[in-house]
Write a protein that holds these residues in place. Structure first.
Motif, PDB file in Angstrom:
ATOM      1  N   SER A 138      -4.051  -9.841   4.982  1.00 16.00           N
ATOM      2  CA  SER A 138      -5.311 -10.780   4.622  1.00 16.00           C
ATOM      3  C   SER A 138      -5.661 -10.422   3.072  1.00 16.00           C
ATOM      4  CB  SER A 138      -6.420 -10.044   5.502  1.00 16.00           C
ATOM      5  OG  SER A 138      -6.516 -10.969   6.541  1.00 16.00           O
ATOM      6  N   LEU A 139      -4.580 -10.146   2.417  1.00 10.69           N
ATOM      7  CA  LEU A 139      -4.620  -9.760   0.799  1.00 10.69           C
ATOM      8  C   LEU A 139      -4.803 -11.037   0.114  1.00 10.69           C
ATOM      9  CD1 LEU A 139      -1.763  -7.061   0.697  1.00 10.69           C
ATOM     10  CD2 LEU A 139      -4.250  -6.867   1.171  1.00 10.69           C
ATOM     11  N   PHE A 140      -6.079 -11.325  -0.024  1.00 13.30           N
ATOM     12  CA  PHE A 140      -6.594 -12.658  -0.576  1.00 13.30           C
ATOM     13  C   PHE A 140      -6.995 -12.288  -2.055  1.00 13.30           C
ATOM     14  CE2 PHE A 140      -7.041 -13.661   3.608  1.00 13.30           C
ATOM     15  CZ  PHE A 140      -7.037 -14.868   3.835  1.00 13.30           C
ATOM     16  N   ALA A 141      -6.289 -12.928  -3.094  1.00 17.49           N
ATOM     17  CA  ALA A 141      -6.769 -12.903  -4.497  1.00 17.49           C
ATOM     18  C   ALA A 141      -8.258 -12.966  -4.771  1.00 17.49           C
ATOM     19  CB  ALA A 141      -5.742 -13.583  -5.391  1.00 17.49           C
ATOM     20  N   ASP A 142      -8.700 -13.951  -4.090  1.00 13.25           N
ATOM     21  CA  ASP A 142     -10.078 -14.157  -4.277  1.00 13.25           C
ATOM     22  C   ASP A 142     -11.237 -13.275  -4.028  1.00 13.25           C
ATOM     23  OD1 ASP A 142     -10.186 -14.908  -1.730  1.00 13.25           O
ATOM     24  OD2 ASP A 142     -11.383 -16.801  -1.901  1.00 13.25           O
ATOM     25  N   ALA A 143     -10.602 -12.176  -2.956  1.00 14.36           N
ATOM     26  CA  ALA A 143     -11.522 -11.186  -2.637  1.00 14.36           C
ATOM     27  C   ALA A 143     -12.026 -10.210  -3.564  1.00 14.36           C
ATOM     28  CB  ALA A 143     -10.907 -10.667  -1.397  1.00 14.36           C
ATOM     29  N   PRO A 144     -13.375  -9.658  -3.485  1.00 14.12           N
ATOM     30  CA  PRO A 144     -13.732  -8.768  -4.412  1.00 14.12           C
ATOM     31  C   PRO A 144     -12.731  -7.434  -4.291  1.00 14.12           C
ATOM     32  CG  PRO A 144     -15.762  -9.500  -3.438  1.00 14.12           C
ATOM     33  CD  PRO A 144     -14.405 -10.157  -2.655  1.00 14.12           C
ATOM     34  N   GLN A 145     -12.222  -7.178  -3.220  1.00 16.05           N
ATOM     35  CA  GLN A 145     -11.443  -5.952  -2.612  1.00 16.05           C
ATOM     36  C   GLN A 145     -10.042  -6.015  -3.266  1.00 16.05           C
ATOM     37  OE1 GLN A 145     -13.053  -7.774  -0.537  1.00 16.05           O
ATOM     38  NE2 GLN A 145     -14.754  -6.532   0.015  1.00 16.05           N
ATOM     39  N   TRP A 146      -9.617  -7.162  -4.012  1.00 12.81           N
ATOM     40  CA  TRP A 146      -8.505  -7.591  -4.417  1.00 12.81           C
ATOM     41  C   TRP A 146      -7.765  -6.505  -5.250  1.00 12.81           C
ATOM     42  CZ3 TRP A 146      -3.858  -9.812  -3.670  1.00 12.81           C
ATOM     43  CH2 TRP A 146      -2.976 -10.227  -4.708  1.00 12.81           C
ATOM     44  N   HIS A 147      -8.485  -5.945  -6.065  1.00 12.61           N
ATOM     45  CA  HIS A 147      -7.693  -4.884  -6.892  1.00 12.61           C
ATOM     46  C   HIS A 147      -7.383  -3.678  -6.250  1.00 12.61           C
ATOM     47  CE1 HIS A 147      -6.670  -2.883 -10.593  1.00 12.61           C
ATOM     48  NE2 HIS A 147      -7.459  -1.640 -10.386  1.00 12.61           N
ATOM     49  N   GLU A 148      -8.332  -3.175  -5.480  1.00 15.54           N
ATOM     50  CA  GLU A 148      -8.232  -1.835  -4.507  1.00 15.54           C
ATOM     51  C   GLU A 148      -7.071  -2.419  -3.649  1.00 15.54           C
ATOM     52  OE1 GLU A 148     -10.477   0.394  -1.054  1.00 15.54           O
ATOM     53  OE2 GLU A 148     -11.647  -1.370  -2.118  1.00 15.54           O
ATOM     54  N   ALA A 149      -7.012  -3.452  -2.969  1.00 10.20           N
ATOM     55  CA  ALA A 149      -6.126  -3.763  -1.958  1.00 10.20           C
ATOM     56  C   ALA A 149      -4.621  -3.744  -2.494  1.00 10.20           C
ATOM     57  CB  ALA A 149      -6.173  -5.111  -1.450  1.00 10.20           C
ATOM     58  N   ILE A 150      -4.548  -4.183  -3.675  1.00 10.48           N
ATOM     59  CA  ILE A 150      -3.018  -4.101  -4.473  1.00 10.48           C
ATOM     60  C   ILE A 150      -2.618  -2.623  -5.050  1.00 10.48           C
ATOM     61  CG2 ILE A 150      -3.037  -6.540  -4.342  1.00 10.48           C
ATOM     62  CD1 ILE A 150      -3.386  -6.470  -7.333  1.00 10.48           C
ATOM     63  N   THR A 151      -3.614  -1.855  -5.247  1.00 13.68           N
ATOM     64  CA  THR A 151      -3.346  -0.710  -6.048  1.00 13.68           C
ATOM     65  C   THR A 151      -3.612   0.828  -5.115  1.00 13.68           C
ATOM     66  OG1 THR A 151      -5.701  -0.728  -6.753  1.00 13.68           O
ATOM     67  CG2 THR A 151      -4.045  -1.669  -8.240  1.00 13.68           C
ATOM     68  N   THR A 152      -4.357   0.685  -4.210  1.00 10.93           N
ATOM     69  CA  THR A 152      -4.483   1.829  -3.363  1.00 10.93           C
ATOM     70  C   THR A 152      -3.512   2.371  -2.510  1.00 10.93           C
ATOM     71  OG1 THR A 152      -5.996   2.701  -1.374  1.00 10.93           O
ATOM     72  CG2 THR A 152      -5.158   0.501  -1.250  1.00 10.93           C
ATOM     73  N   HIS A 153      -3.315   3.748  -2.562  1.00  7.70           N
ATOM     74  CA  HIS A 153      -2.339   4.147  -1.652  1.00  7.70           C
ATOM     75  C   HIS A 153      -2.592   4.434  -0.105  1.00  7.70           C
ATOM     76  CE1 HIS A 153       0.254   5.070  -5.014  1.00  7.70           C
ATOM     77  NE2 HIS A 153      -0.744   5.512  -5.551  1.00  7.70           N
ATOM     78  N   ASP A 154      -4.237   3.904   0.295  1.00  5.16           N
ATOM     79  CA  ASP A 154      -4.226   3.936   1.606  1.00  5.16           C
ATOM     80  C   ASP A 154      -3.531   2.968   2.324  1.00  5.16           C
ATOM     81  OD1 ASP A 154      -6.262   5.881   1.296  1.00  5.16           O
ATOM     82  OD2 ASP A 154      -8.120   4.497   0.964  1.00  5.16           O
TER      83      ASP A 154
END
Length: 225
Positions: A138-154
């Motif tokens: 559910s890694l959508f580029a239009d989501a406000p959480q996009w940057h976090e989703a592709i950079t976090t180590h979680d």
């Protein structure tokens, strides 16, 4: 890097994919006590999941989870957990089921709890899907959480797509990249074109970011129909 395997029909794809997953689980169990399998929801995996449920697997040594799920009760028609419960789990009764969603608590709290208490590592076998916008999990580029989703180590992220329904819990890009074996199941010429474009040049979508991540290998199971 991606490796293509092509099939004329969805049934042929489902059969080959199910057997590849069994081989991946068997391989994982030669070097560890338990194996973690992550599968996707939606309509595309139904035949594959049903086929996998019929194959001989040491399910007592396997944990099953989802690549992502919508923030919905497990009995909701659009819940990925419901799809797995109806297709795979009847044949994998001895496996340990690890859901991502618990609507009895708040979504942000659930994700924090998953990240702080998850002891199962990343999947040894992870079966992804892909949308025509290039999202995977559910890694959508239009989501406000996009940057976090592709950079976090979680391992887990909470995502609210703008052009798709429901809030979702998803494995992060880093967690997907760390999986032992990544498999992508797609169908039809439109999705093949999306994937080929994502491979040719790095784009601002999840599948392209994953393909171009250093060390990532993806086995693509594509059917013409």
């Amino acid at each position: 890097m991606i490796h293509w395997r092509t099939f004329p029909t969805r049934d042929a794809q489902a059969y080959a994919l199910a057997n590849a997953v069994v081989a991946g689980i068997d391989e994982a169990l030669t070097i560890r006590r338990r194996a973690l399998l992550a599968v996707s929801g939606g309509t595309s995996p139904k035949a594959f999941l049903a086929q996998l449920a019929r194959l001989p697997v040491a399910w007592r040594d396997v944990d099953i989870t989802l690549v992502d799920d919508r923030w919905l009760p497990a009995d909701h028609a659009d819940s990925n957990a419901r799809l797995v419960a109806e297709t795979l789990l009847p044949g994998a009764k001895e496996a340990c089921w690890l859901p991502l969603v618990d609507t009895a608590t708040a979504a942000d709290l659930q994700v924090r709890t998953l990240n702080s208490t998850w002891t199962h590592g990343v999947p040894q076998v992870c079966v992804l899907g892909m949308g025509e916008d290039g999202h995977t999990a559910s890694l959508f580029a239009d989501a406000p959480q996009w940057h976090e989703a592709i950079t976090t180590h979680d391992k887990f992220v909470l995502v609210q797509p703008q052009r798709a329904p429901y809030q979702r819990v998803s494995w992060s890009l880093a967690a997907l990249a760390a999986c032992d074996r990544l498999i992508l199941q797609i169908q039809g010429p439109a999705k093949r074109a999306v994937l080929e474009a994502a491979q040719a040049n790095e784009q601002d979508n999840a599948i392209s970011r994953l393909i171009h991540r250093e060390g990532v290998k993806i086995d693509v199971f594509w059917s013409e129909e």
